[in-house]
Design a protein around this motif. Structure first.
Motif, PDB file in Angstrom:
ATOM      1  N   THR A 184      -0.614  46.185  14.286  1.00  0.00           N
ATOM      2  CA  THR A 184       0.546  47.031  14.583  1.00  0.00           C
ATOM      3  C   THR A 184       0.077  48.412  15.010  1.00  0.00           C
ATOM      4  O   THR A 184       0.674  49.415  14.664  1.00  0.00           O
ATOM      5  CB  THR A 184       1.459  47.165  13.343  1.00  0.00           C
ATOM      6  OG1 THR A 184       0.699  47.747  12.272  1.00  0.00           O
ATOM      7  CG2 THR A 184       2.007  45.842  12.895  1.00  0.00           C
ATOM      8  N   ARG A 197       8.468  43.638  16.926  1.00  0.00           N
ATOM      9  CA  ARG A 197       8.996  45.004  16.848  1.00  0.00           C
ATOM     10  C   ARG A 197      10.218  45.152  17.742  1.00  0.00           C
ATOM     11  O   ARG A 197      11.184  45.850  17.392  1.00  0.00           O
ATOM     12  CB  ARG A 197       7.906  46.002  17.246  1.00  0.00           C
ATOM     13  CG  ARG A 197       8.355  47.457  17.149  1.00  0.00           C
ATOM     14  CD  ARG A 197       8.697  47.828  15.707  1.00  0.00           C
ATOM     15  NE  ARG A 197       9.101  49.217  15.600  1.00  0.00           N
ATOM     16  CZ  ARG A 197      10.338  49.663  15.766  1.00  0.00           C
ATOM     17  NH1 ARG A 197      11.312  48.800  16.055  1.00  0.00           N
ATOM     18  NH2 ARG A 197      10.629  50.941  15.649  1.00  0.00           N
ATOM     19  N   LYS A 308       7.988  46.903  11.036  1.00  0.00           N
ATOM     20  CA  LYS A 308       9.060  47.892  11.153  1.00  0.00           C
ATOM     21  C   LYS A 308       8.556  49.239  11.661  1.00  0.00           C
ATOM     22  O   LYS A 308       9.242  49.943  12.405  1.00  0.00           O
ATOM     23  CB  LYS A 308       9.751  48.061   9.792  1.00  0.00           C
ATOM     24  CG  LYS A 308      11.181  48.530   9.881  1.00  0.00           C
ATOM     25  CD  LYS A 308      11.880  48.386   8.534  1.00  0.00           C
ATOM     26  CE  LYS A 308      13.357  48.727   8.660  1.00  0.00           C
ATOM     27  NZ  LYS A 308      14.069  48.533   7.367  1.00  0.00           N
ATOM     28  N   LYS A 309       7.351  49.631  11.259  1.00  0.00           N
ATOM     29  CA  LYS A 309       6.807  50.929  11.654  1.00  0.00           C
ATOM     30  C   LYS A 309       5.834  50.827  12.834  1.00  0.00           C
ATOM     31  O   LYS A 309       5.203  51.821  13.210  1.00  0.00           O
ATOM     32  CB  LYS A 309       6.117  51.591  10.464  1.00  0.00           C
ATOM     33  CG  LYS A 309       7.085  51.968   9.348  1.00  0.00           C
ATOM     34  CD  LYS A 309       6.372  52.688   8.214  1.00  0.00           C
ATOM     35  CE  LYS A 309       7.357  53.076   7.121  1.00  0.00           C
ATOM     36  NZ  LYS A 309       6.681  53.781   5.986  1.00  0.00           N
TER      37      LYS A 309
END
Length: 330
Positions: A184, A197, A308-309
């Protein structure tokens, strides 16, 4: 009492490396994990509570003292830069991290007189270039970009050290590994992480080209099983292709994640199809994949909040990130 086998996992806080640690601990190994946390994340190994796991935040090129007086039976080498696209902007960085650091790691084995049972190298199927067919280990090598070059040169180092310095070694050319904890980072990379994402943000999935291109997706626990079997097998100075053995289209992959999608321009330097011929690894290591793409994506979707991030890649940001790729790979 039988002594525990001891393994070193480089890149232990990364995607495959963290799963490899889990796998080996379940097999009652003592596991040393090293990672400089430049792309790996501590949260990937935070769940490990076993007293048999020993983590060191360490860069391979600074690992000289780590090897002193250590007994290690197996090395699983996953550390390095893993994304294709950014390699076009940072070729020297990729050569240092994927090639030179591999040679340095092998050199430490020799200098510290570590009597390894096996060195298992995570190579890449990108060495085959634009093959577009079912690919066995004898297929022509065709290097299309700096990432492929750096990983292939790393493999040549492993095979050279194995031959000259008698380090039992195998190299495993991974096709398209996926699963929980996949990267990520802030660089544009593997398609599944990008899609997840986008799904979280209700942004359409960005399909490169028309989406009919096929990739050979293999779930990460199947990858770990293959690496383990390669380690304990007597094979030496061998190269294995590793995939599911049957490719699926990006359109099919997208359909398992989200119905919303948009198409973006095709990227040169990438094949229309990758598919591993897994006869060799199946016959020699008695390995076979167990999780198909639909089941694997369901497992990933249950853990979707992990992404999520992660950065949201849009049509515009992808265009900016791939400018040099489009410029140089025509």
């Amino acid at each position: 009492m039988k002594k525990s086998k001891i393994a070193l996992v480089t890149g232990c806080a990364g995607f495959i490396g963290s799963h490899m640690c889990d796998y080996l601990l379940k097999k009652n190994f003592t596991v040393y994990g090293i990672d400089n946390l430049s792309s790996g994340k501590f949260k990937n190994i935070k769940h490990i509570k076993s007293k048999n796991f020993k983590f060191s935040k360490l860069d391979i090129k600074n690992s000289k003292f780590f090897f002193k007086r250590k007994k290690i039976d197996y090395i699983f080498h996953f550390a390095g830069n893993g994304e294709l696209i950014p390699s076009i902007d940072n070729p020297i960085k990729y050569l240092k991290n994927n090639t030179i650091n591999t040679a340095y790691l092998l050199d430490q084995v020799i200098k510290n007189k570590i009597r390894l049972k096996k060195f298992v190298y995570a190579a890449s199927s990108t060495c085959y270039g634009i093959n577009n067919s079912k690919t066995n280990e004898k297929a022509k090598i065709s290097i299309e970009h700096p990432y492929a070059l750096s990983k292939y040169l790393g493999e040549l180092c492993v095979m050279h050290w194995a031959k000259i310095y008698n380090i039992p070694s195998v190299s495993i050319r991974i096709f398209n590994a996926y699963g929980t904890r996949s990267r990520t980072s802030n660089v544009y990379g593997a398609v599944i992480g990008v899609f997840l994402r986008q799904k979280i943000s209700n942004y359409p999935l960005t399909i490169v080209g028309d989406g009919t291109q096929k990739r050979d997706f293999l779930y990460v626990t199947d990858v770990c099983d293959a690496f383990y079997k390669a380690a304990i097998n007597k094979s030496n100075i061998e190269i294995f292709n590793l995939g599911f053995g049957k490719s699926k289209s990006v359109n099919y992959l997208a359909s398992l994640i989200n119905d919303k999608k948009i198409n973006i321009p095709w990227r040169p330097g990438e094949p229309k199809k990758t598919e591993a011929d897994i006869n060799k690894i199946s016959n020699i290591l008695k390995w076979k994949p167990t999780i198909d793409l639909k089941e694997g994506i369901n497992l990933v979707l249950k853990n979707i909040n992990y992404w999520k991030k992660a950065p949201l890649w849009t049509r515009k940001s992808i265009k900016n990130a791939t400018q040099n790729w489009q410029k140089y790979l025509k």
